[in-house]
Design a protein around this motif. Sequence first.
Motif, short mmCIF file in Angstrom:
data_model
loop_
_atom_site.label_atom_id
_atom_site.label_comp_id
_atom_site.label_asym_id
_atom_site.label_seq_id
_atom_site.Cartn_x
_atom_site.Cartn_y
_atom_site.Cartn_z
N GLU A 101 0.83 -1.20 0.00
CA GLU A 101 0.00 0.00 0.00
C GLU A 101 0.87 1.25 0.00
N ASP A 126 -2.72 -1.55 8.83
CA ASP A 126 -4.12 -1.25 8.51
C ASP A 126 -4.79 -0.61 9.71
N GLY A 127 -5.58 0.42 9.42
CA GLY A 127 -6.30 1.12 10.50
C GLY A 127 -5.48 2.24 11.10
N GLU A 290 -6.25 -5.66 0.62
CA GLU A 290 -7.23 -5.61 1.70
C GLU A 290 -8.38 -6.58 1.39
MN MN Z 1 -5.82 -0.77 5.24
#
Ligand code: MN
Length: 348
Positions: A101, A126-127, A290
Motif C-alpha cells: 500500500e 491497517d487502521g 485488503e
Molecule cells: Mn488498510
Amino acid sequence: MTHHDDGKPCSLTRFLIEEQRAGRIGPDLRLLIEVVARACKRISIAVGKGALGGVLGDAGTAGEASINVQGEAQKKLDVLSNEILLEANAWGGHLAALASEEMDHSQPIPDVYPRGNYLLLFDPLDGSSNIDVNVSVGTIFSVLRSPEGVAQPGDEHFLQPGTAQVAAGYCVYGPQTTLVLTVGHGTHAFTLDREIGGFILTTRGMRIPGETQEFAVNMSNQRFWEAPMQAYVGDLLKGKEGPRGKDFNMRWIASMVADVHRLLTRGGIFSYPLDSKCAAKGGKLRLMYEANPMSFLVEQAGGAASTGRQRMLEVQPTGLHQRVPVFLGSRAEVETAVRYHHEADARG
Ligand code: MN
Ligand code: AHG
Ligand code: MN
C-alpha cells in the motif's frame, strides 16, 4: 488452545511443517509465511511501545506530512511497518517481487539475492487512524505465484484474481497479537505468546456462523451511499418490526483487521460500500491487499465476500492499488446484501 495428539501446544512452525508434510504447501511458501510472521512480531513490538518508542504521529518532517500513492498522509508506523516487511522478505530466496500500500509500484527482489517463485502484497499497517488512540491495528498480506518464465515481475504480473492466491492472512495488534492464516485449507488463528516470542495455534478451522445480527459499516456515510445500500441498512435498522424480523447490533472499529477479526470470531457482516465520495475511485478499500486476502480468509471460514454485485475473488484486477466496494462475513447476510443490489439493478 489447540493441542496436538501428543498433548503439546502447536507452534506456527510445527503447524507449517505439518502442512508441508501433508503436501499442502512447499518449503518456500513455508519459509515465506514464517518470515512474514516474524516481521509481524517486530511490528507488534513497535506498535506496543507507542509513545515510549517515538512511533506515534505522522511521518515526514515537521509541518509537512509525507503522502503515499493513495494520496493519504502516512503515519510513522505505516512507514516503519513497511520497512520491516521489506527488509525481512528481501533475502530469503522465496520471493520474486513485493508490493505494498505504501509504495507506488512493486519492487523486484534485489539482484544480490536469489529470486523465488512468489509475489507478496501487503497493507503493512491497517487502521492507521487508530494508532495514536491506542485501538487495534494490523497487517494484511496476500501471496500469489509469480507467472512462469517471467524473470523480473512488474506491476502487471500482480494483477491476478483473488482465486489465484496461494496464501493470505492478517495479524491484528490488539489486547492480544493474533495471526490469522489460510493456505487454502481452512482459516486458522495463532496467538503470540509474548514470553516465548512465538505464535501458538489457538483456533484450528475458524467457522463464521451463517446467520448474524451484527453489522459493521461507517454509518456517517449513509447519505452518500447508493440506493440499494440505503435500502439494505434501512431494513436492518427497522429491527424486529421490519422485514428482517430481528434486531441488529452495530460495531465499527475503523480498522478492517479488527472488524474482520470480530466477524471471524462471532459472525457478522462488514461493509465498505460504494459512496458518492469514493465512487470515482471505485470504492475505499483496496482489492489486492485488503479485500482479496480478507475474502480468501472469510470464504475459507465458511463465509462469503462480494463487491455487492460479484464474488470478490473473481474480480479481474486492473491496477495494483485498485479500490472496490466490500461486503463480507456471514454467508446468508452477505447474500441478502447482494440481493438488494441485484434487485435494484434489475429494476434499472
Ligand atoms: Mn488498510
Ligand atoms: P489504512 O489505514 O490501511 O489506510 O486502511 C484504513 C481502512 C480500513 O482499515 C477501515 O475499515 C477503513 O479504512 C476505515 O475508514 P473510515 O475512516 O472511512 O471509517
Ligand atoms: Mn495501511
